[in-house]
Each structure stands twice: as C-alpha cells, then as structure tokens.
Design an enzyme around this catalytic site. Structure first.
Site, PDB file in Angstrom:
ATOM      1  N   ASP A  14       0.823  -1.128   0.115  1.00 40.76           N
ATOM      2  CA  ASP A  14       0.252  -0.046   0.075  1.00 40.76           C
ATOM      3  C   ASP A  14       0.972   1.233   0.041  1.00 40.76           C
ATOM      4  OD1 ASP A  14      -2.023  -1.840   0.240  1.00 40.76           O
ATOM      5  OD2 ASP A  14      -2.572  -1.264   2.256  1.00 40.76           O
ATOM      6  N   ASP A 136     -15.548  -3.227   0.382  1.00 39.25           N
ATOM      7  CA  ASP A 136     -15.235  -2.840   1.823  1.00 39.25           C
ATOM      8  C   ASP A 136     -16.222  -2.859   2.787  1.00 39.25           C
ATOM      9  OD1 ASP A 136     -12.944  -2.810   0.321  1.00 39.25           O
ATOM     10  OD2 ASP A 136     -12.839  -0.502   0.102  1.00 39.25           O
TER      11      ASP A 136
END
Length: 243
Positions: A14, A136
């Site tokens: 990330d 998500d």
C-alpha cells in the site's frame, strides 16, 4: 486465465506519499511506514509471492491516482513472472484500461463500481476476468470513498450483482478488523463465497497463520496480508505452507 487457480497468500504493498504504509482500521494518518515500494515488492517476490496487491492509498482517498509512478516502478521491477493487482483512485474505464495495457493483471474497483456498476461490464468486455470489485464492509454494509461513506448495501447481494456484470472476482475487506492484528472474522467471507461462484479474495485483520487457514477454510481463493507480514508475525512461506 482464471484468477487464483489455487489458494494464494498475496502481500499488500500500500503506497502513500511514495512510501509503503499500513493503515489501522482504514483511518488516514494511522499508518506505519515500511520504506520503498519497489524494495518491498522485490522482497515479497524473492520470498515466493505469486501475486502482489498494490494500492494507491492517496488515490483511494482523493479519487485520482496520486502514486501512479511508484506503482509503475513496481510493475516494471517485478516483470511478467508475478501477477499484479492494482487499486486506489481508478475511477474510469480509461484509467483501468491504461493500467491493464501497461501489464497489470487485475484492476481493483471500489467506489467507481458502486457509483457506476456498468463500468465493470465495460472493462470486462475488453479484458475478461480482469476486474476485482472491492467490497469494503464496515458494520455489515459496503462503504466507499476511502471507507468514509456508508451505502446501505449488503456485501453478499452486491457480490452477486457484480458477478452478473462480469467481475472476475471480489476483494472483500473487513474494515472493522483491518490493520489491527487482532484476527479475522470468517462469517462475512463465507456469506460472499456461498452467494457467488467467482473467486473471493479476503483482506483485513490477518494476524497469524491460523487466520490465513481460517479464511481458506471459509472458501476464500486468496488472502491479502499486509501488517502481519511487515511486522514479522509470520513469513510468507509459513503462511503458504499452512494451507
């Protein structure tokens, strides 16, 4: 080519401000930094990763790709032998296609897929099975815009809809446990696996090899692991060997 013909442990790279960062619970500013993305990616490939999970965190929050050059460097560095899936700030089919043209194997669409589901079908026409739709969930509903806005959508129902639109897989992140190293919840993953026939990639909360095994047992095709690998809770090989 079908995504994940056999179970995989996929390291997360990330990127925020050009550096590898792992957030806690999806909260901006909670991240711990782990250095240069290319070095991190190379380390995971050397350790046996078959696929890498690259996310432009600034892109996810801002809505446009902010770390494109860092991610391009990683894709170039790891070459053709390693699968690469990229997400964060991909908001149009043009964005997605340019990544797929540049050698990325799968694009991860979250906010764009929720706001404009047709984009999934559009990209899949040219690049079959190349779209991972990112669902998500926080408090049992799908959240968007860098996990800041609730949608009222049930993740399993959404997964079925995206499968019909041609998605190659679902990336399910359990935001409530993300980055906390306190373990996973298998029930939400199992619900999506049972609702669809496309691969489900699980993400969020993995703290031990037992968590990896639990998600595999719940039917996940792959598990994305970030903080636990960076913090040395277990090695990539140990995680792969547990399943």
């Amino acid at each position: 080519m079908s995504a994940f013909p056999e179970f995989e442990v996929v390291p997360a790279v990330d990127v925020q401000d050009g550096q590898v960062v792992q957030l806690v619970g999806g909260e901006r500013g909670t991240g711990k930094r782990y250095g240069d993305p290319v070095e991190a990616a190379q380390r995971w490939v050397d350790a046996g990763a078959r696929t890498l999970h690259l996310v432009d965190l600034d892109g996810a929050f801002e809505g446009e790709r902010a770390n494109a050059s860092a991610i391009e460097r990683v894709v170039e560095a790891v070459g053709d032998g390693t699968g690469v899936q990229v997400g964060g700030g991909i908001r149009s089919s043009e964005d997605a296609r340019s990544l797929l043209d540049s050698g990325v194997d799968r694009v991860i669409l979250g906010t764009a897929a929720v706001e404009e589901p047709g984009i999934v079908a559009e990209i899949s026409e040219t690049y079959p099975e190349s779209v991972l739709v990112s669902l998500d969930a926080k408090g049992g509903e799908v959240v968007v815009s860098g996990w800041t806005e609730g949608t009222g959508i049930d993740p399993a129902e959404a997964a079925v809809r995206y499968e019909e639109l041609g998605a190659g897989g679902i990336l399910f992140t359990d935001v409530d446990v993300e980055g906390q190293l306190e373990g996973v919840r298998t029930e939400p993953v199992r619900r999506i696996v049972e609702a669809t026939s496309i691969p489900v990639v699980a993400s969020g909360g993995v703290a031990s090899v037992e968590d990896v095994r639990a998600l595999a047992d719940a039917g996940a095709a792959a598990v994305v692991v970030g903080t636990a690998l960076y913090e040395g809770r277990f090695t990539l090989r140990e995680a792969q060997e547990t399943v």
